[in-house]
Design a protein around this motif. Structure first.
Motif, PDB file in Angstrom:
ATOM      1  N   GLU A  89       0.840  -1.202   0.000  1.00 28.37           N
ATOM      2  CA  GLU A  89       0.000   0.000   0.000  1.00 28.37           C
ATOM      3  C   GLU A  89       0.875   1.252   0.000  1.00 28.37           C
ATOM      4  N   LEU A  90       1.876   1.278   0.877  1.00 24.88           N
ATOM      5  CA  LEU A  90       2.766   2.431   0.959  1.00 24.88           C
ATOM      6  C   LEU A  90       3.531   2.635  -0.345  1.00 24.88           C
ATOM      7  N   CYS A  91       4.072   1.565  -0.897  1.00 26.12           N
ATOM      8  CA  CYS A  91       4.818   1.680  -2.156  1.00 26.12           C
ATOM      9  C   CYS A  91       3.932   2.230  -3.270  1.00 26.12           C
ATOM     10  N   CYS A  92       2.718   1.713  -3.359  1.00 25.86           N
ATOM     11  CA  CYS A  92       1.801   2.186  -4.403  1.00 25.86           C
ATOM     12  C   CYS A  92       1.477   3.669  -4.216  1.00 25.86           C
ATOM     13  N   ARG A  93       1.254   4.084  -2.979  1.00 26.87           N
ATOM     14  CA  ARG A  93       0.989   5.513  -2.740  1.00 26.87           C
ATOM     15  C   ARG A  93       2.188   6.360  -3.147  1.00 26.87           C
ATOM     16  N   LYS A  94       3.377   5.913  -2.785  1.00 28.51           N
ATOM     17  CA  LYS A  94       4.591   6.665  -3.129  1.00 28.51           C
ATOM     18  C   LYS A  94       4.822   6.684  -4.637  1.00 28.51           C
ATOM     19  N   ASN A  95       4.328   5.645  -5.327  1.00 26.29           N
ATOM     20  CA  ASN A  95       4.464   5.564  -6.783  1.00 26.29           C
ATOM     21  C   ASN A  95       3.255   6.147  -7.506  1.00 26.29           C
ATOM     22  N   ASP A  96       2.391   6.846  -6.765  1.00 28.01           N
ATOM     23  CA  ASP A  96       1.196   7.507  -7.306  1.00 28.01           C
ATOM     24  C   ASP A  96       0.210   6.544  -7.970  1.00 28.01           C
ATOM     25  N   ASP A  97       0.163   5.325  -7.484  1.00 28.12           N
ATOM     26  CA  ASP A  97      -0.810   4.338  -7.971  1.00 28.12           C
ATOM     27  C   ASP A  97      -1.856   4.152  -6.867  1.00 28.12           C
ATOM     28  N   TYR A  98      -2.758   5.104  -6.782  1.00 26.86           N
ATOM     29  CA  TYR A  98      -3.700   5.136  -5.663  1.00 26.86           C
ATOM     30  C   TYR A  98      -4.762   4.048  -5.741  1.00 26.86           C
ATOM     31  N   LYS A  99      -5.078   3.626  -6.946  1.00 22.85           N
ATOM     32  CA  LYS A  99      -6.055   2.535  -7.094  1.00 22.85           C
ATOM     33  C   LYS A  99      -5.514   1.259  -6.463  1.00 22.85           C
ATOM     34  N   ARG A 100      -4.290   0.905  -6.791  1.00 24.37           N
ATOM     35  CA  ARG A 100      -3.703  -0.311  -6.212  1.00 24.37           C
ATOM     36  C   ARG A 100      -3.432  -0.136  -4.726  1.00 24.37           C
ATOM     37  N   ALA A 101      -3.085   1.072  -4.307  1.00 27.55           N
ATOM     38  CA  ALA A 101      -2.886   1.326  -2.875  1.00 27.55           C
ATOM     39  C   ALA A 101      -4.177   1.029  -2.121  1.00 27.55           C
ATOM     40  N   TYR A 102      -5.280   1.462  -2.682  1.00 27.56           N
ATOM     41  CA  TYR A 102      -6.590   1.194  -2.070  1.00 27.56           C
ATOM     42  C   TYR A 102      -6.872  -0.305  -2.037  1.00 27.56           C
ATOM     43  N   GLU A 103      -6.552  -1.004  -3.123  1.00 28.38           N
ATOM     44  CA  GLU A 103      -6.777  -2.454  -3.181  1.00 28.38           C
ATOM     45  C   GLU A 103      -5.963  -3.179  -2.108  1.00 28.38           C
ATOM     46  N   PHE A 104      -4.704  -2.782  -1.938  1.00 30.04           N
ATOM     47  CA  PHE A 104      -3.877  -3.424  -0.910  1.00 30.04           C
ATOM     48  C   PHE A 104      -4.362  -3.073   0.494  1.00 30.04           C
ATOM     49  N   ALA A 105      -4.810  -1.843   0.684  1.00 35.22           N
ATOM     50  CA  ALA A 105      -5.359  -1.457   1.990  1.00 35.22           C
ATOM     51  C   ALA A 105      -6.609  -2.275   2.294  1.00 35.22           C
ATOM     52  N   SER A 106      -7.459  -2.464   1.299  1.00 33.37           N
ATOM     53  CA  SER A 106      -8.672  -3.270   1.480  1.00 33.37           C
ATOM     54  C   SER A 106      -8.323  -4.724   1.776  1.00 33.37           C
ATOM     55  N   SER A 107      -7.335  -5.250   1.065  1.00 34.09           N
ATOM     56  CA  SER A 107      -6.899  -6.630   1.312  1.00 34.09           C
ATOM     57  C   SER A 107      -6.355  -6.772   2.726  1.00 34.09           C
ATOM     58  N   ARG A 108      -5.632  -5.775   3.157  1.00 38.58           N
ATOM     59  CA  ARG A 108      -5.066  -5.805   4.510  1.00 38.58           C
ATOM     60  C   ARG A 108      -6.176  -5.807   5.561  1.00 38.58           C
ATOM     61  N   MET A 109      -7.177  -4.984   5.370  1.00 35.27           N
ATOM     62  CA  MET A 109      -8.282  -4.934   6.324  1.00 35.27           C
ATOM     63  C   MET A 109      -9.075  -6.247   6.311  1.00 35.27           C
ATOM     64  N   GLY A 110      -9.291  -6.798   5.128  1.00 38.97           N
ATOM     65  CA  GLY A 110      -9.984  -8.081   5.029  1.00 38.97           C
ATOM     66  C   GLY A 110      -9.217  -9.188   5.728  1.00 38.97           C
ATOM     67  N   LEU A 111      -7.909  -9.182   5.565  1.00 42.72           N
ATOM     68  CA  LEU A 111      -7.075 -10.190   6.219  1.00 42.72           C
ATOM     69  C   LEU A 111      -7.112 -10.009   7.731  1.00 42.72           C
ATOM     70  N   LEU A 112      -7.074  -8.771   8.192  1.00 44.12           N
ATOM     71  CA  LEU A 112      -7.150  -8.517   9.628  1.00 44.12           C
ATOM     72  C   LEU A 112      -8.454  -9.061  10.202  1.00 44.12           C
ATOM     73  N   GLU A 113      -9.555  -8.811   9.520  1.00 41.84           N
ATOM     74  CA  GLU A 113     -10.848  -9.335   9.979  1.00 41.84           C
ATOM     75  C   GLU A 113     -10.827 -10.857  10.040  1.00 41.84           C
ATOM     76  N   ARG A 114     -10.245 -11.461   9.016  1.00 39.02           N
ATOM     77  CA  ARG A 114     -10.155 -12.925   8.976  1.00 39.02           C
ATOM     78  C   ARG A 114      -9.305 -13.461  10.121  1.00 39.02           C
ATOM     79  N   LEU A 115      -8.182 -12.831  10.372  1.00 39.00           N
ATOM     80  CA  LEU A 115      -7.284 -13.281  11.436  1.00 39.00           C
ATOM     81  C   LEU A 115      -7.940 -13.109  12.802  1.00 39.00           C
ATOM     82  N   LEU A 116      -8.675 -12.017  12.985  1.00 42.52           N
ATOM     83  CA  LEU A 116      -9.354 -11.792  14.254  1.00 42.52           C
ATOM     84  C   LEU A 116     -10.471 -12.803  14.483  1.00 42.52           C
TER      85      LEU A 116
END
Length: 110
Positions: A80-107
């Motif tokens: 997510e951070l790399c994508c934001r720094k590379n100005d790829d905000y769509k993929r940054a959002y996708e990775f952030a969403s994946s991260r949140m989904g994984l957190l919910e799953r792990l919890l």
């Protein structure tokens, strides 16, 4: 978590605290491991080479030994951070969403 994870965590601490000799020794010992590859990506990010770091991290996602867990959660955050720094905000959002989904799953599993 076994010794491999503990050693990885100690390498993360060494990286954070600029103990470069410890980091180099860890990378040499753990040459092909997932954890060492992430440390290499973090070094690239620290040096603000987000394009190369993103490539390293994306390659990690395709490795068969990567399992659902803490490392995958960290990788999504790094990407997510790399994508934001590379100005790829769509993929940054996708990775952030994946991260949140994984957190919910792990919890849910705990």
């Amino acid at each position: 978590f076994g010794d491999e994870f503990c050693e990885y965590y100690m390498a993360l601490d060494a990286l954070k605290n600029r103990r470069d000799g410890e980091v180099a020794a860890y990378l040499e010992r753990q040459e092909g491991s997932l954890y060492a590859a992430r440390i290499r990506a973090l070094i690239l990010m620290k040096n603000e080479d987000f394009t190369k770091a993103q490539a390293v991290l994306e390659a990690l996602l395709n490795r068969p030994e990567l399992t659902v867990g803490a490392l995958l959660f960290e990788l999504f955050g790094d990407l997510e951070l790399c994508c934001r720094k590379n100005d790829d905000y769509k993929r940054a959002y996708e990775f952030a969403s994946s991260r949140m989904g994984l957190l919910e799953r792990l919890l849910e599993e705990t």
